[in-house]
Design an enzyme around this catalytic site. Structure first.
Site, short mmCIF file in Angstrom:
data_model
loop_
_atom_site.label_atom_id
_atom_site.label_comp_id
_atom_site.label_asym_id
_atom_site.label_seq_id
_atom_site.Cartn_x
_atom_site.Cartn_y
_atom_site.Cartn_z
N GLY A 54 5.66 33.38 2.12
CA GLY A 54 5.61 34.05 0.83
C GLY A 54 6.42 35.33 0.83
O GLY A 54 7.13 35.62 -0.14
N VAL A 61 10.48 33.76 1.24
CA VAL A 61 10.92 32.80 0.22
C VAL A 61 10.29 33.13 -1.15
O VAL A 61 10.98 33.16 -2.17
CB VAL A 61 10.55 31.36 0.66
CG1 VAL A 61 10.89 30.36 -0.44
CG2 VAL A 61 11.27 31.01 1.95
N GLY A 62 8.99 33.41 -1.13
CA GLY A 62 8.31 33.73 -2.40
C GLY A 62 8.89 34.99 -3.03
O GLY A 62 9.14 35.04 -4.24
N GLU A 73 -2.33 32.07 -11.81
CA GLU A 73 -3.59 31.34 -11.65
C GLU A 73 -4.22 31.91 -10.39
O GLU A 73 -3.85 31.55 -9.28
CB GLU A 73 -3.32 29.84 -11.45
CG GLU A 73 -2.58 29.17 -12.59
CD GLU A 73 -3.46 28.91 -13.80
OE1 GLU A 73 -4.69 29.01 -13.69
OE2 GLU A 73 -2.90 28.60 -14.86
N GLU A 116 -14.38 37.42 -4.01
CA GLU A 116 -14.16 36.00 -3.74
C GLU A 116 -14.17 35.80 -2.22
O GLU A 116 -13.35 36.37 -1.51
CB GLU A 116 -12.82 35.56 -4.33
CG GLU A 116 -12.58 34.08 -4.19
CD GLU A 116 -11.21 33.65 -4.70
OE1 GLU A 116 -10.21 34.29 -4.34
OE2 GLU A 116 -11.16 32.67 -5.47
P1 NAP Z 1 -2.09 33.51 -1.40
O1 NAP Z 1 -2.24 34.07 -0.07
O2 NAP Z 1 -2.08 34.40 -2.57
O3 NAP Z 1 -0.76 32.62 -1.38
C1 NAP Z 1 -0.34 31.84 -2.49
C2 NAP Z 1 1.14 31.54 -2.36
O4 NAP Z 1 1.88 32.75 -2.54
C3 NAP Z 1 1.55 31.01 -0.99
O5 NAP Z 1 2.56 30.04 -1.15
C4 NAP Z 1 2.07 32.26 -0.30
O6 NAP Z 1 2.96 31.98 0.77
C5 NAP Z 1 2.77 32.94 -1.45
N1 NAP Z 1 3.02 34.37 -1.26
C6 NAP Z 1 2.39 35.24 -0.42
N2 NAP Z 1 2.91 36.47 -0.53
C7 NAP Z 1 3.90 36.40 -1.46
C8 NAP Z 1 4.80 37.36 -2.01
N3 NAP Z 1 4.80 38.64 -1.64
N4 NAP Z 1 5.68 36.92 -2.94
C9 NAP Z 1 5.69 35.64 -3.36
N5 NAP Z 1 4.87 34.70 -2.87
C10 NAP Z 1 3.96 35.07 -1.94
O7 NAP Z 1 -3.23 32.46 -1.72
P2 NAP Z 1 -3.80 31.35 -0.75
O8 NAP Z 1 -4.47 32.04 0.37
O9 NAP Z 1 -2.74 30.36 -0.45
O10 NAP Z 1 -4.84 30.62 -1.73
C11 NAP Z 1 -6.10 31.10 -1.99
C12 NAP Z 1 -6.16 31.86 -3.31
O11 NAP Z 1 -5.67 31.06 -4.39
C13 NAP Z 1 -7.57 32.19 -3.72
O12 NAP Z 1 -7.64 33.51 -4.21
C14 NAP Z 1 -7.86 31.21 -4.85
O13 NAP Z 1 -8.85 31.61 -5.76
C15 NAP Z 1 -6.55 31.11 -5.49
N6 NAP Z 1 -6.46 29.87 -6.30
C16 NAP Z 1 -6.43 29.94 -7.67
C17 NAP Z 1 -6.38 28.79 -8.43
C18 NAP Z 1 -6.32 28.82 -9.93
O14 NAP Z 1 -5.91 27.83 -10.52
N7 NAP Z 1 -6.68 29.89 -10.58
C19 NAP Z 1 -6.35 27.56 -7.80
C20 NAP Z 1 -6.41 27.52 -6.42
C21 NAP Z 1 -6.45 28.69 -5.67
P3 NAP Z 1 2.47 31.75 2.29
O15 NAP Z 1 0.99 31.85 2.30
O16 NAP Z 1 2.99 30.41 2.63
O17 NAP Z 1 3.14 32.82 3.11
#
Ligand code: NAP
Ligand code: MG
Length: 477
Positions: A203, A206-207, A245, A378
Site C-alpha cells: 500500500g 503501489v497504493g 469503504e 474495531e
Molecule cells: P488496510 O490496512 O487499510 O489496507 C487496505 C488496502 O490499502 C490494502 O491493499 C493496503 O495495502 C492498502 N494501503 C495501505 N496503506 C496505503 C496507503 N498509504 N496508500 C494507499 N493504499 C494503502 O485494511 P486491511 O487491513 O487490508 O483491511 C481491514 C480493514 O478494512 C478493516 O478496517 C475493515 O473494517 C475494512 N473493511 C471495510 C469494508 C467496507 O466495505 N466498508 C469491507 C471490508 C473491510 P497492503 O496492506 O497490501 O500494504
C-alpha cells in the site's frame, strides 16, 4: 509453493521494473507458502498509462459489448472457482467450506448482479431539452483489503467495467493469490488490453503511487480508517474522486420479543464467521438488560460450539490473517479484561491444542459499557461484546453512539417494531431478521466512509453526470 512474480499490465503478464518480491505466509502454519512480485512507482505509471490509452475505446463500447464481456468473465470465473477458494484458504485462512462457499459465491453474485443491472441501467435521461448522460469517470484505482478478498475485488471491478471505465487493481499483499487468479480469469475472458490491470505490491508504494498519479480519476478504497484518510489526503492534490469503504463497530439489537437464546446464539456464531474479520460484523450485541444472564448463558454455549483449527478441515473458524492481526486482537482482549468487561468465553492465547498458527479463541465479553474501548474500537477479530439496554430508546441511543456507521442488525418477532428501530439507526445498511440482498447498496456514514457499493448504486460510484443542454429529443414518430 506459489510464485506470482509478474504484474498484469496492458493485457500481458510482465516482470516488475525491479526484482523485489515478498514472501507470503500461510496463517494456519506460519510457514512461507509462496512469493509475490512487488510493483513500484514505475510499474504503476505503466499500468495507469495503459488504462488511460484503453479508456478511449472502452468508454465508447456498447451495452451489448460490455454484457458479452461480463458473460465471458462469468464463464471463466466459474471454471476457476475451486482455485480461487483454495487460494483464499491458503492466503487468509478461511476454512475450505467458507472459502469455496460464501467467499467465492460473493464474487459470482456480484458478477451476475452487474450483468442484470447493465441490461437495464439508464445511461441517459432526457429532461425537457436537456440530456443527462452518465459517463464513465476514466481511470479508476481500486485498492482492496484481504478480509473478503474476492468480494471486495469483484464489487469494484464489475461496476467499473460495466460503466465503461478502465482500471488498475491494487490487491492486498496478504491476499494476492486470489487476486492473481482473478486477473488470470480476466485475461482468459478476453478483456481488451489496458482495460483491467493489476499490480501486486504494498500500500505504501503501489497504493500511494495510484492515489497521487495525475492520470487516475477515481480511487476506491476498502480498508481501515487510517488508510482511507491517508488516501483521501494524497488524492486531494489532483482532485480525484475518492470512495471510501472503511471500518465498523456495528450494533446487533435483539428486541425484547425475540427468542433471546436463539438470537444471541446466532449473533455469537455470526461474529465468529471469517474469524470476525468482517467490516459489517455485528460486534456489539445489544440485549435487554434484565435478560443479560440468559444472554450470557446462550453466548457462552454458542462460543464453545465454534470449532477452531486447520482451515483445510471442516472447522467453523480458521486462523486470523497474520501475526500482526493476532497481536492486535490479543491486545484488545487484554484491554477488555483491564477495563473490567466480564469475560465469558475465550480470552488470551491460542485455543487449547493449537500451538502454531494465528488462531484466536472465540471470545465474548458481557456486561460491557458502550464507553469501553472494546465497544468503541474495531477489533477485527472473533471478539463479541454484549451490552445491556433499558428500553428501545436506550438501545437506539447505544447503537448510534459510535464513531462508525456501517451496519446494523435488528432481530425481533414484531416486524413493525423491527422496522421502526432499523429506521432510527444511523448507519448505511441495516439487516432486519437476517435480510440479505445483492441489490441493496452497501456502505457507511461517519468514519465508516462515504461509498456505496453493490447493485445499481455501485454503478453510480463510477459515473460522472454530464448535462447536454439543447439536446432536443427526437420528435415522436
Ligand atoms: P488496510 O490496512 O487499510 O489496507 C487496505 C488496502 O490499502 C490494502 O491493499 C493496503 O495495502 C492498502 N494501503 C495501505 N496503506 C496505503 C496507503 N498509504 N496508500 C494507499 N493504499 C494503502 O485494511 P486491511 O487491513 O487490508 O483491511 C481491514 C480493514 O478494512 C478493516 O478496517 C475493515 O473494517 C475494512 N473493511 C471495510 C469494508 C467496507 O466495505 N466498508 C469491507 C471490508 C473491510 P497492503 O496492506 O497490501 O500494504
Ligand atoms: Mg491492514
Amino acid at each position: 509453493m506459489r510464485e506470482y512474480l509478474k504484474l498484469y499490465i496492458d493485457g500481458q503478464w510482465v516482470s516488475p521494473s525491479d526484482s523485489k518480491t515478498a514472501e507470503v505466509i500461510n496463517p494456519a502454519t506460519e510457514e512461507v507458502s509462496g512469493r509475490i512480485a512487488l510493483g513500484n512507482v514505475a510499474d504503476v505509471d505503466r499500468a495507469v498509462k495503459a488504462a488511460s490509452r484503453a479508456f478511449d475505446s472502452w468508454s465508447q463500447t456498447s451495452r451489448k459489448q460490455r454484457i458479452e464481456l461480463l458473460e465471458s468473465i462469468q464463464a471463466e470465473y466459474a471454471k476457476r472457482k475451486a482455485d480461487i477458494g483454495a487460494a483464499i484458504t491458503e492466503e487468509m485462512g478461511a476454512p475450505t467450506g467458507l472459502a469455496q462457499g460464501f467467499h467465492v459465491d460473493l464474487g459470482a453474485g456480484h458478477l451476475a448482479t452487474a450483468i442484470e443491472i447493465l441490461k437495464e441501467f439508464k445511461f441517459e435521461e432526457q429532461r425537457g431539452a436537456t440530456l443527462i448522460s452518465k459517463d464513465p469517470i476514466g481511470v479508476c484505482a481500486l485498492i482492496t483489503p484481504w478480509n473478503w478478498p474476492m468480494n471486495q475485488v469483484t464489487v469494484k471491478v464489475f461496476p467499473a467495467l460495466a460503466t465503461g471505465n478502465t482500471m488498475v487493481l491494487k490487491p492486498p499483499q496478504l491476499a494476492s493469490y486470489s487476486a492473481q487468479i482473478f486477473a488470470e480469469v480476466m485475461h482468459a475472458a478476453g478483456v481488451p488490453k489496458g482495460v483491467f490491470n493489476m499490480i501486486h505490491g504494498s500500500g505504501s508504494v503501489v497504493g500511494a503511487a495510484l492515489s497521487t498519479h495525475p492520470q487516475v480519476d477515481l480511487v476506491s478504497i476498502t480498508g481501515s480508517e487510517t488508510v482511507g484518510i491517508e488516501i483521501a489526503k494524497s488524492a486531494a492534490n489532483t482532485v480525484k474522486r475518492v470512495c471510501q469503504e472503511l471500518g465498523g463497530k456495528s450494533a446487533f439489537i435483539v428486541l425484547d420479543d425475540a427468542k433471546l437464546a436463539e438470537n444471541v446464539a446466532g449473533a455469537t456464531g455470526g461474529m465468529m464467521v471469517n474469524s470476525g474479520q468482517t467490516c459489517s460484523a455485528g460486534s456489539r450485541l445489544l440485549v435487554p438488560k434484565a435478560r443479560m444472564a440468559e444472554a450470557i448463558e446462550a453466548a457462552r454455549a454458542a462460543a464453545a460450539a465454534v470449532t477452531v483449527g486447520d482451515p483445510n478441515t471442516a472447522v467453523a473458524m480458521g486462523p486470523v490473517v497474520s501475526k500482526g492481526q493476532y497481536n492486535e486482537i490479543q491486545k484488545y482482549i487484554q484491554i477488555g479484561i483491564d477495563e473490567g468487561a466480564q469475560l465469558i468465553a475465550g480470552g488470551i492465547g491460542r485455543p487449547d491444542g493449537l500451538s502454531k498458527g494465528w488462531f484466536v479463541k472465540p471470545t465474548v465479553f458481557a456486561n460491557v459499557r458502550n464507553d469501553m474501548r472494546v465497544a468503541r474500537e474495531e477489533i477485527f477479530g472473533p471478539v463479541l461484546v454484549i451490552i445491556g439496554y433499558d428500553n428501545i430508546d436506550d438501545a437506539v441511543a447505544i447503537a448510534n453512539d459510535s464513531d462508525f456507521g456501517l451496519a446494523g442488525y435488528v432481530n425481533g418477532a414484531d416486524a413493525k417494531a423491527c422496522n421502526a428501530v432499523a429506521k432510527r439507526l444511523r448507519t448505511g445498511w441495516v439487516s432486519i431478521n437476517g435480510g440479505f440482498d445483492f441489490n441493496a447498496p452497501f456502505g457507511g456514514i461517519k468514519k465508516s466512509g462515504n461509498g456505496r457499493e453493490w447493485g445499481e448504486f455501485g454503478f453510480h460510484e463510477y459515473v460522472e453526470i454530464k448535462s447536454l443542454l439543447g439536446f432536443a429529443p427526437a420528435p415522436a414518430a
